[in-house]
Motif scaffolding. Structure first.
Motif, PDB file in Angstrom:
ATOM      1  N   LEU A 268       0.826  -1.209   0.000  1.00 27.13           N
ATOM      2  CA  LEU A 268       0.000   0.000   0.000  1.00 27.13           C
ATOM      3  C   LEU A 268       0.860   1.259   0.000  1.00 27.13           C
ATOM      4  N   LEU A 269       1.989   1.220   0.699  1.00 24.20           N
ATOM      5  CA  LEU A 269       2.890   2.370   0.699  1.00 24.20           C
ATOM      6  C   LEU A 269       3.390   2.661  -0.710  1.00 24.20           C
ATOM      7  N   GLN A 270       3.768   1.627  -1.428  1.00 24.57           N
ATOM      8  CA  GLN A 270       4.254   1.815  -2.797  1.00 24.57           C
ATOM      9  C   GLN A 270       3.177   2.452  -3.672  1.00 24.57           C
ATOM     10  N   GLU A 271       1.942   2.008  -3.518  1.00 30.26           N
ATOM     11  CA  GLU A 271       0.861   2.571  -4.325  1.00 30.26           C
ATOM     12  C   GLU A 271       0.531   3.998  -3.902  1.00 30.26           C
ATOM     13  N   LEU A 272       0.646   4.293  -2.603  1.00 28.90           N
ATOM     14  CA  LEU A 272       0.406   5.651  -2.124  1.00 28.90           C
ATOM     15  C   LEU A 272       1.458   6.608  -2.681  1.00 28.90           C
ATOM     16  N   VAL A 273       2.713   6.188  -2.710  1.00 28.50           N
ATOM     17  CA  VAL A 273       3.776   7.022  -3.272  1.00 28.50           C
ATOM     18  C   VAL A 273       3.500   7.306  -4.747  1.00 28.50           C
ATOM     19  N   GLN A 274       3.046   6.311  -5.465  1.00 21.89           N
ATOM     20  CA  GLN A 274       2.706   6.507  -6.878  1.00 21.89           C
ATOM     21  C   GLN A 274       1.550   7.486  -7.052  1.00 21.89           C
ATOM     22  N   LEU A 275       0.564   7.393  -6.170  1.00 20.94           N
ATOM     23  CA  LEU A 275      -0.565   8.324  -6.227  1.00 20.94           C
ATOM     24  C   LEU A 275      -0.096   9.758  -5.969  1.00 20.94           C
ATOM     25  N   GLU A 276       0.796   9.942  -5.003  1.00 27.66           N
ATOM     26  CA  GLU A 276       1.321  11.271  -4.695  1.00 27.66           C
ATOM     27  C   GLU A 276       2.138  11.811  -5.875  1.00 27.66           C
ATOM     28  N   GLU A 277       2.919  10.949  -6.490  1.00 26.89           N
ATOM     29  CA  GLU A 277       3.720  11.387  -7.633  1.00 26.89           C
ATOM     30  C   GLU A 277       2.838  11.793  -8.807  1.00 26.89           C
ATOM     31  N   ALA A 278       1.733  11.077  -8.975  1.00 24.60           N
ATOM     32  CA  ALA A 278       0.784  11.452 -10.030  1.00 24.60           C
ATOM     33  C   ALA A 278       0.157  12.810  -9.739  1.00 24.60           C
ATOM     34  N   GLN A 279      -0.169  13.055  -8.469  1.00 24.25           N
ATOM     35  CA  GLN A 279      -0.716  14.353  -8.066  1.00 24.25           C
ATOM     36  C   GLN A 279       0.281  15.477  -8.321  1.00 24.25           C
ATOM     37  N   ALA A 280       1.559  15.184  -8.100  1.00 23.15           N
ATOM     38  CA  ALA A 280       2.587  16.202  -8.270  1.00 23.15           C
ATOM     39  C   ALA A 280       3.015  16.365  -9.716  1.00 23.15           C
ATOM     40  N   GLY A 281       2.436  15.536 -10.597  1.00 24.41           N
ATOM     41  CA  GLY A 281       2.763  15.648 -12.017  1.00 24.41           C
ATOM     42  C   GLY A 281       4.043  14.964 -12.410  1.00 24.41           C
ATOM     43  N   VAL A 282       4.536  14.067 -11.546  1.00 23.76           N
ATOM     44  CA  VAL A 282       5.774  13.353 -11.848  1.00 23.76           C
ATOM     45  C   VAL A 282       5.521  12.217 -12.828  1.00 23.76           C
ATOM     46  N   LEU A 283       4.361  11.540 -12.656  1.00 22.38           N
ATOM     47  CA  LEU A 283       4.039  10.405 -13.542  1.00 22.38           C
ATOM     48  C   LEU A 283       3.215  10.877 -14.736  1.00 22.38           C
TER      49      LEU A 283
END
Length: 283
Positions: A268-283
């Motif tokens: 879940l931590l890995q998926e949360l980090v990905q969600l945050e990166e998407a919010q920040a426009g990294v992904l």
């Protein structure tokens, strides 16, 4: 960040250096500890899940019968300017709304709105690999759905937590678990069902995101969680803006599961980090 990097704050429609930002002693936040706040983080200069945090901020103000002097859109404009002025890539922004300057030290005045942005430190890989140890304490936070500035119990317990070689303290009443002073609580049952307390808790934004992420692949429940449930849990973890997901490996000296950060928690931590990166426009 270099030591000579000047940071700015916001106070009642004015931006000023952090070192020269003050409230008068008559403010009810000082006189009576009356006020609310909220806290969000930025990543690469982008505030994450800002609408959710602002919704909670305004809800807390309403519960405490305080008036936010800006509309949500006006507050967003002020937040954007503050972030631009400070030039911090990754930071935490705290919004504080006080009871205002009081003529008699009891009755509220017009609220003071303050914002402070500072560098943010997230849990290290070493912390995640080791997990944290916690103790428990019988207490229920007053008006739990409001994010008030009253952290008296949590601060009082800091020394006790340290003395017992722990990292944090989990509140419960009559064996029914609620929350940490600054974080929400989850456990993972033997069948990988995630459960988080539903009553007497602040509805964390990270908690909300974890529930949504987890529901895609696990059974999730919001309900009553007891200390007995925790004793039988396969895994446990806390969630917050600054901690993301932090595994719990021991409670009152007794291991949770095998005493190591669990697969579900780390997934879940890995998926949360990905969600945050998407919010920040990294992904």
């Amino acid at each position: 960040m270099s030591s000579d990097h000047r940071l700015y704050t916001y106070l009642n429609e004015e931006f000023q250096p952090l070192e020269s930002t003050y409230l008068h002693v008559s403010d009810l936040a000082i006189q009576r500890g009356y006020g609310i706040f909220d806290f969000f983080k930025t990543q690469h200069g982008h505030p994450l899940f800002l609408d959710d945090y602002l919704d909670r901020f305004y809800n807390s103000a309403q519960l405490m019968m305080l008036e936010v002097p800006l509309s949500a859109e006006e507050l967003k404009v002020a937040i954007t300017r503050l972030i631009q002025m400070n030039g911090l890539a990754d930071s935490g922004v705290k919004m504080i709304l006080t009871g205002g300057y009081s003529e008699n030290g009891y009755n509220p005045g017009p609220s003071n709105l303050l914002m402070v942005e500072q560098p943010l430190t997230l849990p290290s890989p070493e912390q995640l690999a080791a997990g944290i140890k916690i103790i428990t304490h019988e207490y229920v936070r007053e008006l739990a759905e409001a994010k008030t500035i009253n952290y008296t119990m949590g601060i009082r317990l800091i020394q006790k937590v340290k003395q017992q070689g722990a990292d944090d303290v989990l509140y419960h009443q009559n064996g029914v678990v609620s929350e940490f002073p600054r974080s929400n609580f989850f456990l993972v049952k033997a069948d990988n069902t995630l459960v988080t307390p539903a009553k007497d808790v602040l509805k964390g934004i990270t908690r909300k995101n974890v529930l949504e992420i987890a529901a895609r692949k696990y059974n999730v429940e919001e309900g009553t969680v007891t200390l007995q449930d925790l004793a039988q849990a396969k895994e446990a973890f806390m969630t917050s803006t600054t901690k993301r997901i932090l595994p719990i490996v021991a409670v009152e000296g007794k291991l949770v599961g095998n005493g190591k950060p669990g697969e579900v928690s780390l997934d879940l931590l890995q998926e949360l980090v990905q969600l945050e990166e998407a919010q920040a426009g990294v992904l």
